[in-house]
Design a protein around this motif. Structure first.
Motif, PDB file in Angstrom:
ATOM      1  N   SER A   1       0.848  -1.185   0.000  1.00 54.44           N
ATOM      2  CA  SER A   1       0.000   0.000   0.000  1.00 54.44           C
ATOM      3  C   SER A   1       0.888   1.241   0.000  1.00 54.44           C
ATOM      4  O   SER A   1       2.065   1.167   0.375  1.00 54.44           O
ATOM      5  CB  SER A   1      -0.901   0.004   1.237  1.00 54.44           C
ATOM      6  N   PRO A   2       0.364   2.386  -0.434  1.00 50.49           N
ATOM      7  CA  PRO A   2       1.185   3.606  -0.419  1.00 50.49           C
ATOM      8  C   PRO A   2       1.772   3.909   0.952  1.00 50.49           C
ATOM      9  O   PRO A   2       2.946   4.297   1.053  1.00 50.49           O
ATOM     10  CB  PRO A   2       0.206   4.690  -0.868  1.00 50.49           C
ATOM     11  N   PHE A   3       0.989   3.721   2.007  1.00 53.54           N
ATOM     12  CA  PHE A   3       1.488   4.044   3.345  1.00 53.54           C
ATOM     13  C   PHE A   3       2.636   3.122   3.742  1.00 53.54           C
ATOM     14  O   PHE A   3       3.655   3.583   4.272  1.00 53.54           O
ATOM     15  CB  PHE A   3       0.356   3.930   4.373  1.00 53.54           C
ATOM     16  N   VAL A   4       2.499   1.833   3.486  1.00 53.70           N
ATOM     17  CA  VAL A   4       3.558   0.879   3.833  1.00 53.70           C
ATOM     18  C   VAL A   4       4.799   1.141   2.990  1.00 53.70           C
ATOM     19  O   VAL A   4       5.934   1.072   3.487  1.00 53.70           O
ATOM     20  CB  VAL A   4       3.065  -0.569   3.648  1.00 53.70           C
ATOM     21  N   ALA A   5       4.610   1.466   1.718  1.00 59.24           N
ATOM     22  CA  ALA A   5       5.754   1.767   0.853  1.00 59.24           C
ATOM     23  C   ALA A   5       6.511   2.988   1.362  1.00 59.24           C
ATOM     24  O   ALA A   5       7.748   2.998   1.392  1.00 59.24           O
ATOM     25  CB  ALA A   5       5.277   1.998  -0.586  1.00 59.24           C
ATOM     26  N   VAL A   6       5.786   4.017   1.767  1.00 60.59           N
ATOM     27  CA  VAL A   6       6.417   5.216   2.315  1.00 60.59           C
ATOM     28  C   VAL A   6       7.169   4.881   3.594  1.00 60.59           C
ATOM     29  O   VAL A   6       8.310   5.315   3.812  1.00 60.59           O
ATOM     30  CB  VAL A   6       5.369   6.310   2.574  1.00 60.59           C
ATOM     31  N   ALA A   7       6.544   4.085   4.469  1.00 60.49           N
ATOM     32  CA  ALA A   7       7.182   3.728   5.737  1.00 60.49           C
ATOM     33  C   ALA A   7       8.476   2.957   5.502  1.00 60.49           C
ATOM     34  O   ALA A   7       9.501   3.231   6.148  1.00 60.49           O
ATOM     35  CB  ALA A   7       6.218   2.898   6.587  1.00 60.49           C
ATOM     36  N   ILE A   8       8.479   2.010   4.570  1.00 62.87           N
ATOM     37  CA  ILE A   8       9.673   1.215   4.300  1.00 62.87           C
ATOM     38  C   ILE A   8      10.774   2.063   3.666  1.00 62.87           C
ATOM     39  O   ILE A   8      11.943   2.017   4.070  1.00 62.87           O
ATOM     40  CB  ILE A   8       9.327   0.014   3.410  1.00 62.87           C
ATOM     41  N   ALA A   9      10.401   2.853   2.654  1.00 63.47           N
ATOM     42  CA  ALA A   9      11.394   3.682   1.972  1.00 63.47           C
ATOM     43  C   ALA A   9      12.016   4.694   2.930  1.00 63.47           C
ATOM     44  O   ALA A   9      13.234   4.903   2.934  1.00 63.47           O
ATOM     45  CB  ALA A   9      10.749   4.397   0.788  1.00 63.47           C
ATOM     46  N   PHE A  10      11.185   5.311   3.751  1.00 65.10           N
ATOM     47  CA  PHE A  10      11.703   6.289   4.693  1.00 65.10           C
ATOM     48  C   PHE A  10      12.509   5.621   5.803  1.00 65.10           C
ATOM     49  O   PHE A  10      13.462   6.219   6.311  1.00 65.10           O
ATOM     50  CB  PHE A  10      10.549   7.098   5.297  1.00 65.10           C
ATOM     51  N   LEU A  11      12.136   4.402   6.182  1.00 62.76           N
ATOM     52  CA  LEU A  11      12.928   3.667   7.175  1.00 62.76           C
ATOM     53  C   LEU A  11      14.337   3.444   6.660  1.00 62.76           C
ATOM     54  O   LEU A  11      15.324   3.694   7.365  1.00 62.76           O
ATOM     55  CB  LEU A  11      12.255   2.329   7.483  1.00 62.76           C
TER      56      LEU A  11
END
Length: 221
Positions: A92-102
């Motif tokens: 999902s967009p939110f999970v993708a953002v969380a992983i990339a930013f992590l």
């Protein structure tokens, strides 16, 4: 001048766009509440690994930190969101953002924590161990508090950058502040919602920047 005001500072359009902007602000704050703690935790682990005695732990940690510092966060986000589906991994967009930013934030936080750890002399370790503390207790209760205090301005400054980087989430259609402002702009055919979003970022971050400057001046005395 009147046309400039109408295009960028139209109060009526700002009022109309305000509910949308506030929803975007809520998503931005939610992203920050997730990615900042994850980045701090990941950065601390990266710093501990990159300062470990074992080169089998230290070298991979250093390589990964350098890798994710070198990759632009936007490229990393697009790769995670749009590239991984080709490997059968759909996020999902939110999970993708969380992983990339992590991955991105951990590398920068890791360098900050590493600088703090190596700023503590060996004498602190030896003094703590001589009191009967284990290595883990020494690290947790003696070394980390001092290291964190030494690099606190850098940690805060990096966190401000993380908040600003959340605007990149708009490229994967996650409804954060910039995405909401751009949506309002496309509906109203006016740039005033973008001006309003910029004002919200200013209200959020300017006090933190000023407090950081005061703190830096205080510790420099």
């Amino acid at each position: 001048m009147d046309q400039l005001i109408q295009q960028f500072f139209n109060i009526d359009i700002m009022v109309q766009a305000l509910p949308t902007i506030l929803r975007g602000l809520g998503m931005t704050l939610l992203i920050c509440a997730v990615v900042i703690p994850l980045g701090l935790a990941g950065g601390l682990m990266a710093a501990l690994a990159s300062t470990a005695r074992s080169r089998w732990l230290r070298w991979p940690a250093v390589a990964l930190v350098d890798l994710f510092r070198a990759i632009p966060p936007l490229v990393l986000l697009i790769f995670v969101y749009a590239g991984l589906p080709f490997a059968g991994i759909r996020l999902s967009p939110f999970v993708a953002v969380a992983i990339a930013f992590l991955l991105n934030n951990s590398s920068y936080y890791g360098e900050v924590f590493r600088a703090g750890l190596i700023s503590i002399g060996k004498g602190q370790w030896e003094a703590a161990r001589s009191t009967g503390l284990t290595q883990r207790q020494t690290l947790t209760h003696v070394i980390l508090p001092q290291a964190t205090r030494n690099v606190l301005p850098d940690l805060i400054s990096n966190t401000v950058e993380v908040v600003k980087l959340t605007s990149l989430a708009s490229v994967v259609s996650l409804g954060e502040l910039l995405h909401a402002a751009d949506l309002a702009r496309s509906v109203t055919y006016n740039a005033s919602p973008l001006t309003l979003a910029a004002g919200v970022y200013l209200v959020l971050l300017w006090p933190v920047v000023r407090l950081l400057s005061r703190y830096q001046r205080r510790i420099a005395v």
